[in-house]
Design a protein around this motif. Structure first.
Motif, short mmCIF file in Angstrom:
data_model
loop_
_atom_site.label_atom_id
_atom_site.label_comp_id
_atom_site.label_asym_id
_atom_site.label_seq_id
_atom_site.Cartn_x
_atom_site.Cartn_y
_atom_site.Cartn_z
N TRP A 125 0.81 -1.36 0.17
CA TRP A 125 0.19 0.32 -0.11
C TRP A 125 0.81 1.37 0.05
CZ3 TRP A 125 0.02 3.56 3.77
CH2 TRP A 125 -0.64 4.69 4.33
N ARG A 129 1.09 4.10 -2.73
CA ARG A 129 0.31 5.41 -2.57
C ARG A 129 1.04 6.70 -2.58
NH1 ARG A 129 -3.82 7.24 1.06
NH2 ARG A 129 -3.53 9.51 1.17
N CYS A 441 -8.28 10.58 0.39
CA CYS A 441 -7.98 10.75 -1.29
C CYS A 441 -6.99 10.72 -1.33
CB CYS A 441 -9.61 10.53 -2.02
SG CYS A 441 -9.94 11.13 -3.48
C1 HEM Z 1 -14.48 14.39 -6.58
C2 HEM Z 1 -14.36 13.19 -7.30
C3 HEM Z 1 -13.68 12.08 -5.97
C4 HEM Z 1 -14.09 11.97 -4.57
C5 HEM Z 1 -15.64 12.57 -3.76
C6 HEM Z 1 -13.49 10.80 -4.01
C7 HEM Z 1 -13.70 9.85 -2.15
C8 HEM Z 1 -12.34 9.34 -1.57
C9 HEM Z 1 -12.92 9.17 -0.59
C10 HEM Z 1 -13.80 9.28 0.83
C11 HEM Z 1 -12.00 8.36 -0.01
C12 HEM Z 1 -11.85 7.00 0.40
C13 HEM Z 1 -10.98 7.31 1.92
C14 HEM Z 1 -10.86 6.77 3.10
O1 HEM Z 1 -10.81 5.79 3.21
O2 HEM Z 1 -10.60 7.55 4.18
C15 HEM Z 1 -11.08 7.01 -1.32
C16 HEM Z 1 -9.48 6.95 -1.50
C17 HEM Z 1 -9.19 7.12 -2.99
N1 HEM Z 1 -9.52 7.93 -3.85
FE1 HEM Z 1 -11.19 8.86 -4.18
N2 HEM Z 1 -12.06 10.68 -4.88
C18 HEM Z 1 -12.29 11.29 -6.05
C19 HEM Z 1 -11.31 11.87 -7.18
C20 HEM Z 1 -10.60 10.48 -6.89
C21 HEM Z 1 -9.55 11.03 -8.00
C22 HEM Z 1 -9.66 11.46 -8.84
C23 HEM Z 1 -8.51 9.75 -7.64
C24 HEM Z 1 -7.19 9.03 -8.41
C25 HEM Z 1 -6.20 10.02 -9.19
C26 HEM Z 1 -8.98 8.94 -6.96
C27 HEM Z 1 -8.22 7.97 -5.94
C28 HEM Z 1 -8.35 7.49 -4.84
C29 HEM Z 1 -7.40 6.41 -4.06
C30 HEM Z 1 -6.13 5.71 -4.66
C31 HEM Z 1 -8.09 6.03 -3.32
C32 HEM Z 1 -7.63 5.26 -1.78
C33 HEM Z 1 -6.91 5.72 -0.98
C34 HEM Z 1 -6.13 4.70 -0.04
O3 HEM Z 1 -6.31 3.27 0.41
O4 HEM Z 1 -5.19 4.63 0.74
N3 HEM Z 1 -9.91 9.57 -6.40
N4 HEM Z 1 -11.43 8.60 -2.61
#
Ligand code: HEM
Length: 517
Positions: A125, A129, A441
């Motif tokens: 992970w 990241r 995110c």
């Molecule tokens: C409006 C757009 C977006 C929303 C509302 C959103 C929302 C979220 C949320 C709520 C999480 C979970 C966070 C947590 O576990 O506390 C997340 C994780 C993640 N998001 Fe987004 N996201 C958005 C756009 C994006 C974009 C553009 C990317 C890629 C460039 C992305 C990649 C990821 C990844 C890889 C994770 C996992 C992080 C981890 O587990 O370490 N997201 N996102």
């Protein structure tokens, strides 16, 4: 012939032993679990939960039981966090203990075990990241502004030519900006071959990732040995098809981006990662390449549905709230004029656009229950025991509809984010709707600029209006949203018409030509 009765009895017997064993262990920890609505032993508090929108039931529970509620589903402890303060205390301040993810066997079965979002807290992970951070951190995302501007202008041209296909055009925009930033791929259209391969993951793979099956198969793994022709087992075929599909989904765009690598290639996640190794004169190992491929494949999955949902909600809310739309357009006209398009440099002077953006995120959080975190170890918080292995759900919907913070929370009121002088209030909606702590995110800064570009440019050029009935009367808007893990507006129609008289392809082309990123 297999004796299913014996298998079932053995399975239930072993679960009972586990259940009794866990209860005995728990009794050694002198703190109770967080309060819980009444339920059946082991099966849990499933009765009465709104299965389409569980966040609504959990928000109700918060009124009776407080911000931390415990529920149980087939023997699994689930801790629901209903306030931003508790979410920060646990998922951020104690992030060392709460940055794991629960294991869902369906991810492996569907071939998406590469998905950074569900990787357990550990070295794999961390590597993913790092790939994301390198490319999508706040200081790095400005490199994508020119492409976002170019694609947002292209979106305006599409909306002018075929406004009735606005949902397709929005999808093309969100797909192209993420594919460019990950693979350095320049999409030609929605029908583009590579976009199709990537986009079909949403119709072939995502539906196969059934959360209901994940929970049941987690509790009764032997079910997965049953043949797919048995009633109720057809999901095995869908999962096998998903597994076959993900191979091409991961490989094809990745190969393309490797072929395009050269000294002056445009910035992208693959390019950034490869260049870092090159600078250190290290040759990439196969396992490292595999992880880079996985993280790249995750980006589209993470970015596409989420960004698309925000833009669709924005269109829906603008159609439902014409007065707000006009006010925002008046601000754009005041600050930017009518001879060019708004750019990111105008952003500080357009607080109402940001207020609309925040209200869109708040009104319907895309992931109402975020992505589950998991507790690495037993913990005690506010006098309650949070057991090792418990699943933690941050109820973002509940936080976004907290009446004490957002009065009249079911109404779309961007002004709630503005001071009396029209400036933006400090607020964390644009923060908590992207989750908490170390798993927050990684794409939030990218999402922020890419979505702002569309909201500001579309408002500058078009009116988003209600459709008309056969008598020429406006049809009232009834916002309706999907259910599921990621929520989006249900399909709707609207009229998208240019704000300026005589705006045609040529005039729009001239407006775009004088506008910079
Ligand atoms: C409006 C757009 C977006 C929303 C509302 C959103 C929302 C979220 C949320 C709520 C999480 C979970 C966070 C947590 O576990 O506390 C997340 C994780 C993640 N998001 Fe987004 N996201 C958005 C756009 C994006 C974009 C553009 C990317 C890629 C460039 C992305 C990649 C990821 C990844 C890889 C994770 C996992 C992080 C981890 O587990 O370490 N997201 N996102």
């Amino acid at each position: 012939m297999h004796d299913w009765t014996t298998t079932g009895t053995l399975a239930l017997g072993s679960l009972l032993v586990l259940y009794i064993g866990r209860r005995a262990l728990r009794s050694q920890i002198p703190y109770p679990l967080p309060p819980s609505p009444p339920g059946l032993p082991w099966v849990g508090n499933v009765i009465g939960v709104n299965t389409d929108a569980p966040w609504l039931t959990y928000a109700e529970w918060a009124r009776t039981y407080g911000d931390l509620v415990c529920t149980r589903l087939l023997g699994k402890d689930i801790i629901i966090i209903n306030s931003e303060k508790v979410a920060r205390d646990l998922l951020e301040v104690r992030s060392k203990n709460y940055s794991d993810r629960p294991y869902f066997i369906t991810n492996d079965l569907c071939g998406v075990d590469f998905n950074s979002v569900f990787l357990p807290y550990g070295d794999r992970w961390r590597l993913h990241r790092r790939f994301f951070h390198q490319t999508f951190r706040l200081e790095a995302v400005h490199r994508f502004l020119p492409y976002q501007h170019q694609r947002a202008c292209h979106l305006l041209q599409r909306l002018l030519a075929t406004p009735e296909n606005f949902d397709d055009h929005l999808f093309e925009y969100t797909s192209s900006v993420i594919m460019n930033s990950v693979y350095n791929y320049d999409t030609t259209s929605r029908q583009d071959d590579l976009v199709n391969i990537v986009a079909n993951v949403l119709t072939v793979v995502v539906p196969a990732l059934r959360p209901d099956i994940a929970v049941i198969a987690g509790a009764f793994p032997w079910l997965l040995y049953l043949p797919s022709w048995l009633p109720g087992m057809s999901f095995k075929k869908e999962m096998a098809a998903a597994r076959a599909y993900t191979k091409g989904y991961l490989e094809r765009p990745f190969e393309y981006s490797l072929e395009k690598l050269n000294g002056d290639a445009a910035p992208s996640m693959v390019h950034d990662a490869m260049r870092q190794l090159e600078e250190k004169s290290i040759s990439p190992e196969a396992s490292w390449m595999q992880e880079l491929k996985g993280a790249s494949g995750t980006a589209f999955l993470g970015a596409s549905e989420t960004s698309n949902s925000v833009l669709m909600t924005f269109f829906l809310m603008m159609m439902a709230n014409p007065a707000i739309q006009e006010k925002a357009q008046a601000q754009i006209d005041d600050v930017v004029g009518q001879d060019r398009l708004p750019t990111i440099d105008d952003r500080p002077l357009l607080p109402l656009i940001d207020a609309i953006f925040r209200e869109t995120l708040r009104y319907s959080p895309v992931l109402p229950l975020s992505v589950p975190h998991a507790a690495v170890d037993d913990d005690v918080y506010a006098g309650y025991h949070i057991p090792k292995g418990a699943l933690l759900l941050a109820n973002l919907w509940s936080m976004a509809h907290d009446e004490s913070r957002y009065p009249n929370p079911h109404a779309f009121i961007p002004e709630r984010f503005l001071n009396d002088d029209g400036s933006l209030k400090p607020d964390t909606t644009g923060y908590f709707t992207f989750g908490f702590g170390r798993r927050m995110c990684v794409g939030r800064h990218f999402a922020d600029t890419s979505l702002w570009a569309v909201i500001a440019k579309v408002l500058a050029v078009f009116k988003i209006l209600r459709t008309l009935d056969e008598h020429g009367m406006e049809i009232p808007v009834e916002p309706k949203f999907s259910t599921g893990i990621a929520v989006h507006p249900l399909p709707f129609r609207c009229r998208i018409v240019p704000r300026r008289e005589g705006m045609d392809a040529e005039k729009l082309g001239q407006l775009i030509a004088v506008s910079t990123a």
